[in-house]
Motif scaffolding. Structure first.
Motif, PDB file in Angstrom:
ATOM      1  N   ASP A 138       0.855  -1.197   0.000  1.00  0.00           N
ATOM      2  CA  ASP A 138       0.000   0.000   0.000  1.00  0.00           C
ATOM      3  C   ASP A 138       0.886   1.241   0.000  1.00  0.00           C
ATOM      4  O   ASP A 138       1.638   1.482   0.942  1.00  0.00           O
ATOM      5  CB  ASP A 138      -0.915  -0.037   1.222  1.00  0.00           C
ATOM      6  N   THR A 140       1.348   5.415  -0.561  1.00  0.00           N
ATOM      7  CA  THR A 140       0.814   6.773  -0.654  1.00  0.00           C
ATOM      8  C   THR A 140       1.986   7.731  -0.757  1.00  0.00           C
ATOM      9  O   THR A 140       2.869   7.712   0.121  1.00  0.00           O
ATOM     10  CB  THR A 140      -0.030   7.139   0.584  1.00  0.00           C
ATOM     11  N   ASP A 149      -3.121   7.578  -3.255  1.00  0.00           N
ATOM     12  CA  ASP A 149      -3.077   6.388  -2.391  1.00  0.00           C
ATOM     13  C   ASP A 149      -3.584   5.187  -3.198  1.00  0.00           C
ATOM     14  O   ASP A 149      -4.685   5.244  -3.756  1.00  0.00           O
ATOM     15  CB  ASP A 149      -3.999   6.691  -1.193  1.00  0.00           C
ATOM     16  N   GLU A 245     -11.105   0.981  -0.937  1.00  0.00           N
ATOM     17  CA  GLU A 245     -10.022   0.057  -0.605  1.00  0.00           C
ATOM     18  C   GLU A 245     -10.513  -1.124   0.212  1.00  0.00           C
ATOM     19  O   GLU A 245     -10.074  -1.355   1.337  1.00  0.00           O
ATOM     20  CB  GLU A 245      -8.924   0.802   0.145  1.00  0.00           C
ATOM     21  N   GLU A 276      -6.778  -1.089  -3.710  1.00  0.00           N
ATOM     22  CA  GLU A 276      -7.174   0.303  -3.454  1.00  0.00           C
ATOM     23  C   GLU A 276      -6.790   1.188  -4.628  1.00  0.00           C
ATOM     24  O   GLU A 276      -5.694   1.053  -5.185  1.00  0.00           O
ATOM     25  CB  GLU A 276      -6.442   0.820  -2.199  1.00  0.00           C
TER      26      GLU A 276
HETATM   27 CO    CO Z   1      -3.576   3.081   1.079  1.00  0.00          CO
END
Ligand code: CO
Ligand code: MF3
Ligand code: CO
Length: 294
Positions: A138, A140, A149, A245, A276
């Protein structure tokens, strides 16, 4: 204007007077149409994005996707989650971008790496990936002041049947959500579509973590639950930018958080997967600002 954005008698007046609508412009022949930007800020504390903001988030999104591609290229049995952290953080640095997770509310690393039964917020470290694992990465990044993100779940080596199923259902759930992204839907429709997709295939939806507005900050209003009822919640309007997400579990939706204060793990230790993206609502639908095929 669609139904959902109708102004209630007791809502603050969209003219910005601070009075109730019924005490102000209601019934008056208003020359100007409602200023959605003011209206969404006042009523929901949502900051709609304009084209220069969208361009900025899109640029940040391109870097996020590039980081995910770099991670994917290195993922194999034997590398550590720390290796993924280094790669993503060096990639961001090379563009003058800042990984948003680092020091965010005390998070110690630049990316979240969530393996197998870890639902989200896994902290990179010494763990060595092994054949058959699944791992969500993940990312961002903050680029020129804008946040984007996105995350994907990857297979390490050859997946077993459970891994294949949960990753497929998680991807399908995000796809089902995307079908709801247009100005004639509400936030509740998004959650409904995800929940329906996951539960009809015998999987479950995590409740404790939600999608969120994003762009000017890491987490902005609104919250975007991955469960819900059709027609409920805030109506989607052009200029909204938020993530979807869904975290989908093979077994129970229940979770616990490890002593590190971050790592969220399924209560039954069965697999969890997540995808996501950051989405913009447009006049006629949506645009993903972190687009990848699902
Ligand atoms: Co995220
Ligand atoms: N990227 C996560 C999200 O999708 C948030 C991670 S918070 C962190 O919202 F501190 F763990 F990085
Ligand atoms: Co997010």
């Amino acid at each position: 204007m669609k139904n959902g954005t109708k102004i209630g008698r007791n809502d603050p007046c969209p003219c910005g007077s601070g009075k109730k609508y019924k005490k102000c412009c209601m019934g008056r022949q208003t020359e100007k149409p409602v200023d959605l930007r003011k209206w969404y800020k006042q009523k929901y504390n949502i900051r709609l994005k304009e084209s220069k903001d969208i361009e900025g988030i899109r640029e940040a999104g391109r870097l996020v996707l590039e980081s995910l591609d770099r991670a994917e290229a290195e993922i194999r049995a034997g590398i550590t989650t720390e290796d993924i952290n280094s790669l993503v953080s060096e990639h961001a640095e090379s563009y003058g971008a800042v990984p948003a997770p680092l020091n965010y509310r005390g998070f110690p690393k630049s990316v979240c790496t969530s393996v197998n039964e870890v639902i989200c917020h896994g902290i990179p470290g010494e763990y060595e990936l092994k054949d058959g694992d699944i791992i969500n990465v993940d990312v961002t990044h903050i680029y020129n002041g804008y946040y984007a993100d996105a995350s994907k779940t990857f297979f390490v080596g050859t997946p077993g049947a459970d891994a294949q199923k949960i990753v497929r259902v998680a991807a399908e759930s995000l796809r089902a959500a995307i079908a709801m992204l247009s100005p004639d839907h509400t936030i509740g429709d998004i959650g409904w579509a995800i929940q329906n997709c996951a539960e009809r295939q015998g999987c479950s939806v995590v409740r404790e973590f939600v999608g969120h507005g994003v762009g000017f900050e890491f987490h902005e209003p609104p919250q975007v639950p991955h469960y819900g009822k059709k027609g409920e919640g805030i109506p989607l309007v052009p200029g909204m930018v938020f993530t979807v997400e869904p975290m989908i579990n093979l077994g129970t939706p229940r979770l616990f958080v490890r002593d590190d204060g971050w790592t969220a793990v399924t209560a039954d230790r069965k697999l969890s997967a997540q995808f996501e993206q950051t989405f913009l609502i447009t006049e006629d639908g949506y645009e993903s600002l972190t687009p990848y095929p699902l």
